[in-house]
Design a protein around this motif. Structure first.
Motif, PDB file in Angstrom:
ATOM      1  N   HIS A 234      14.226  73.767  49.113  1.00 25.38           N
ATOM      2  CA  HIS A 234      14.865  72.530  48.643  1.00 25.38           C
ATOM      3  C   HIS A 234      14.135  71.293  49.187  1.00 25.38           C
ATOM      4  N   ASP A 235      12.814  71.315  49.034  1.00 27.58           N
ATOM      5  CA  ASP A 235      11.979  70.208  49.498  1.00 27.58           C
ATOM      6  C   ASP A 235      11.988  69.105  48.434  1.00 27.58           C
ATOM      7  N   PHE A 236      12.928  68.161  48.581  1.00 23.63           N
ATOM      8  CA  PHE A 236      13.081  67.115  47.582  1.00 23.63           C
ATOM      9  C   PHE A 236      11.879  66.172  47.543  1.00 23.63           C
ATOM     10  N   ASP A 237      11.296  65.891  48.686  1.00 16.99           N
ATOM     11  CA  ASP A 237      10.152  64.977  48.709  1.00 16.99           C
ATOM     12  C   ASP A 237       8.989  65.539  47.894  1.00 16.99           C
ATOM     13  N   ARG A 238       8.705  66.805  48.095  1.00 15.81           N
ATOM     14  CA  ARG A 238       7.626  67.450  47.339  1.00 15.81           C
ATOM     15  C   ARG A 238       7.946  67.424  45.845  1.00 15.81           C
ATOM     16  N   LEU A 239       9.168  67.737  45.496  1.00 15.30           N
ATOM     17  CA  LEU A 239       9.597  67.732  44.097  1.00 15.30           C
ATOM     18  C   LEU A 239       9.398  66.353  43.468  1.00 15.30           C
ATOM     19  N   LEU A 240       9.835  65.326  44.158  1.00 13.76           N
ATOM     20  CA  LEU A 240       9.790  63.985  43.592  1.00 13.76           C
ATOM     21  C   LEU A 240       8.375  63.432  43.544  1.00 13.76           C
ATOM     22  N   ASP A 241       7.514  63.872  44.433  1.00 16.65           N
ATOM     23  CA  ASP A 241       6.109  63.508  44.332  1.00 16.65           C
ATOM     24  C   ASP A 241       5.510  64.069  43.038  1.00 16.65           C
ATOM     25  N   GLU A 242       5.884  65.295  42.711  1.00 21.27           N
ATOM     26  CA  GLU A 242       5.385  65.899  41.480  1.00 21.27           C
ATOM     27  C   GLU A 242       5.959  65.194  40.257  1.00 21.27           C
ATOM     28  N   VAL A 243       7.239  64.866  40.303  1.00 21.40           N
ATOM     29  CA  VAL A 243       7.851  64.117  39.206  1.00 21.40           C
ATOM     30  C   VAL A 243       7.120  62.788  38.992  1.00 21.40           C
ATOM     31  N   ALA A 244       6.845  62.085  40.087  1.00 21.32           N
ATOM     32  CA  ALA A 244       6.158  60.794  39.981  1.00 21.32           C
ATOM     33  C   ALA A 244       4.780  60.948  39.359  1.00 21.32           C
ATOM     34  N   ALA A 245       4.069  62.036  39.708  1.00 16.55           N
ATOM     35  CA  ALA A 245       2.741  62.263  39.142  1.00 16.55           C
ATOM     36  C   ALA A 245       2.816  62.497  37.639  1.00 16.55           C
ATOM     37  N   PHE A 246       3.805  63.238  37.196  1.00 17.09           N
ATOM     38  CA  PHE A 246       3.995  63.425  35.763  1.00 17.09           C
ATOM     39  C   PHE A 246       4.410  62.116  35.088  1.00 17.09           C
ATOM     40  N   GLY A 247       5.248  61.351  35.755  1.00 11.03           N
ATOM     41  CA  GLY A 247       5.681  60.075  35.192  1.00 11.03           C
ATOM     42  C   GLY A 247       4.523  59.129  34.937  1.00 11.03           C
ATOM     43  N   GLU A 248       3.527  59.171  35.794  1.00  7.89           N
ATOM     44  CA  GLU A 248       2.374  58.289  35.648  1.00  7.89           C
ATOM     45  C   GLU A 248       1.554  58.602  34.402  1.00  7.89           C
ATOM     46  N   VAL A 249       1.689  59.806  33.862  1.00  4.78           N
ATOM     47  CA  VAL A 249       0.935  60.174  32.660  1.00  4.78           C
ATOM     48  C   VAL A 249       1.848  60.359  31.448  1.00  4.78           C
ATOM     49  N   GLY A 250       3.044  59.760  31.504  1.00  7.92           N
ATOM     50  CA  GLY A 250       3.836  59.656  30.289  1.00  7.92           C
ATOM     51  C   GLY A 250       5.036  60.556  30.138  1.00  7.92           C
ATOM     52  N   LEU A 251       5.451  61.264  31.208  1.00  8.61           N
ATOM     53  CA  LEU A 251       6.635  62.111  31.093  1.00  8.61           C
ATOM     54  C   LEU A 251       7.889  61.252  30.964  1.00  8.61           C
ATOM     55  N   ASP A 252       8.768  61.642  30.032  1.00  7.81           N
ATOM     56  CA  ASP A 252      10.036  60.937  29.837  1.00  7.81           C
ATOM     57  C   ASP A 252      11.187  61.585  30.592  1.00  7.81           C
ATOM     58  N   LEU A 253      11.208  62.922  30.609  1.00  3.43           N
ATOM     59  CA  LEU A 253      12.357  63.670  31.108  1.00  3.43           C
ATOM     60  C   LEU A 253      11.881  64.779  32.035  1.00  3.43           C
ATOM     61  N   ALA A 254      12.280  64.699  33.304  1.00  3.99           N
ATOM     62  CA  ALA A 254      11.966  65.748  34.272  1.00  3.99           C
ATOM     63  C   ALA A 254      13.136  66.730  34.317  1.00  3.99           C
ATOM     64  N   ILE A 255      12.855  67.979  33.985  1.00  5.19           N
ATOM     65  CA  ILE A 255      13.893  69.019  33.996  1.00  5.19           C
ATOM     66  C   ILE A 255      13.708  69.832  35.274  1.00  5.19           C
ATOM     67  N   ILE A 256      14.615  69.633  36.224  1.00  7.97           N
ATOM     68  CA  ILE A 256      14.500  70.261  37.539  1.00  7.97           C
ATOM     69  C   ILE A 256      14.997  71.704  37.454  1.00  7.97           C
ATOM     70  N   TYR A 257      14.074  72.636  37.698  1.00  7.75           N
ATOM     71  CA  TYR A 257      14.384  74.058  37.620  1.00  7.75           C
ATOM     72  C   TYR A 257      14.933  74.487  38.972  1.00  7.75           C
ATOM     73  N   LEU A 258      16.220  74.821  39.013  1.00  2.00           N
ATOM     74  CA  LEU A 258      16.872  75.196  40.268  1.00  2.00           C
ATOM     75  C   LEU A 258      16.628  76.676  40.567  1.00  2.00           C
ATOM     76  N   PRO A 259      16.261  77.009  41.795  1.00  2.00           N
ATOM     77  CA  PRO A 259      15.920  78.395  42.117  1.00  2.00           C
ATOM     78  C   PRO A 259      17.161  79.221  42.410  1.00  2.00           C
ATOM     79  N   PRO A 260      17.094  80.533  42.152  1.00  2.00           N
ATOM     80  CA  PRO A 260      18.164  81.406  42.633  1.00  2.00           C
ATOM     81  C   PRO A 260      17.992  81.659  44.125  1.00  2.00           C
ATOM     82  N   PRO A 261      19.073  81.956  44.830  1.00  2.00           N
ATOM     83  CA  PRO A 261      20.451  82.007  44.326  1.00  2.00           C
ATOM     84  C   PRO A 261      20.990  80.603  44.069  1.00  2.00           C
ATOM     85  N   LEU A 262      21.659  80.432  42.943  1.00  2.00           N
ATOM     86  CA  LEU A 262      22.178  79.116  42.595  1.00  2.00           C
ATOM     87  C   LEU A 262      23.241  78.691  43.594  1.00  2.00           C
ATOM     88  N   ASP A 263      23.182  77.417  43.991  1.00  2.00           N
ATOM     89  CA  ASP A 263      24.057  76.901  45.038  1.00  2.00           C
ATOM     90  C   ASP A 263      24.491  75.491  44.658  1.00  2.00           C
TER      91      ASP A 263
END
Length: 282
Positions: A234-263
């Motif tokens: 659950h490394d949110f910083d790493r996740l959001l860094d990746e989201v930001a990188a996609f955003g810089e090249v035109g991503l509109d919607l980031a779909i966060i894939y939650l890992p099992p076990p779902l919590d």
């Protein structure tokens, strides 16, 4: 940037999935939630537990009030498109117009072969998918549909009642440059990029833009999304860094894939981390 989440119904339980969706329904940073459409787990042991995606989605529509919802994505070979159109219309009604219709050409040889569902060659899959898109749009928008194709034939076919959305927004998943992205330009309201780097996404986006230009369509009419995986730590910083990188090249919607076990306890801090990042429009 807009945000959504995905809970694949594999290697999990219904109560755990339900609790995640109920928690997310109260957090407006998430505009939509998604499942997948497979019969075997696609991660880990293929003999593990896997709930059927459309049944789960229908139950989640009743358990939520705000979230838009869909499958990423339904392999079109699993169900005749006329049957799928009836399913989609019913779920759009049940959800009060919250359905997103995620579809793709299909790829899973293991479960297709196990069930005796014909998958076919890549060309056959794409030919069948193109026909299916036309059948779905017809049955979800017209009073009756007649269609003569190699794979599907309809005669004055009806689909009543239709849902509030005519049709629901169509999301196509896949990145094939010659045919899949051309079909996105022709039929879709939403394109989902499944696997790859921001640089690869940027290239595919340009290919899609070219296909749109060929038919006189503006790329801005299509929502561009990608799966962004949250790791088990659950490394949110790493996740959001990746989201930001996609955003810089035109991503509109980031779909966060939650890992099992779902919590469900991860949902609120994830939402707070997204808000705190400044990336969200919500």
């Amino acid at each position: 940037m807009r945000f959504a989440f995905k809970t694949s119904p594999q290697n999990t339980t219904w109560p755990d999935m339900l609790s995640v969706w109920r928690a997310a329904d109260d957090i407006n940073v998430f505009e939509s939630g998604w499942t997948f459409d497979h019969f075997y787990p696609i991660e880990g042991d293929p003999g593990g537990p896997c709930l059927e995606g459309w049944t789960v989605l229908t139950a989640l529509a009743q358990a939520t009030t705000r979230l838009r919802l869909g499958t990423l994505v339904t392999g079109i070979h699993y169900r005749h498109p006329a049957v799928l159109a009836n399913m989609a219309a019913a779920l759009d009604i049940i959800s009060n117009g919250r359905l997103e219709l995620g579809i793709g050409a299909g790829w899973n040889e293991l479960e297709s072969g196990a069930y005796g569902i014909e998958l076919g060659t890549v060309k056959e899959r794409l030919d069948r998918f193109d026909e299916a898109c036309q059948v779905l749009i017809g049955l979800l928008t017209k009073d009756s549909t007649t269609f003569e194709g190699e794979y599907f034939q309809l005669r004055d076919a009806r689909n009543e009642p239709k849902g509030p959305q005519r049709p629901p927004p169509i999301c196509i998943g896949g990145s094939g440059e010659k045919r899949t992205l051309a079909m996105v330009a022709r039929y879709a309201d939403h394109w989902n990029f499944v696997l790859g780097t921001p640089e690869e996404f940027a290239h595919k986006r340009q290919v899609l833009a070219s296909h749109c230009a060929d038919i006189g369509r503006n790329l801005s009419e299509i929502t561009l999304s990608a799966h962004i995986w949250l790791n088990r730590e659950h490394d949110f910083d790493r996740l959001l860094d990746e989201v930001a990188a996609f955003g810089e090249v035109g991503l509109d919607l980031a779909i966060i894939y939650l890992p099992p076990p779902l919590d469900a306890t991860v949902v609120e801090p994830l939402g707070e981390a997204i808000r705190g990042s400044g990336l969200s429009k919500a």
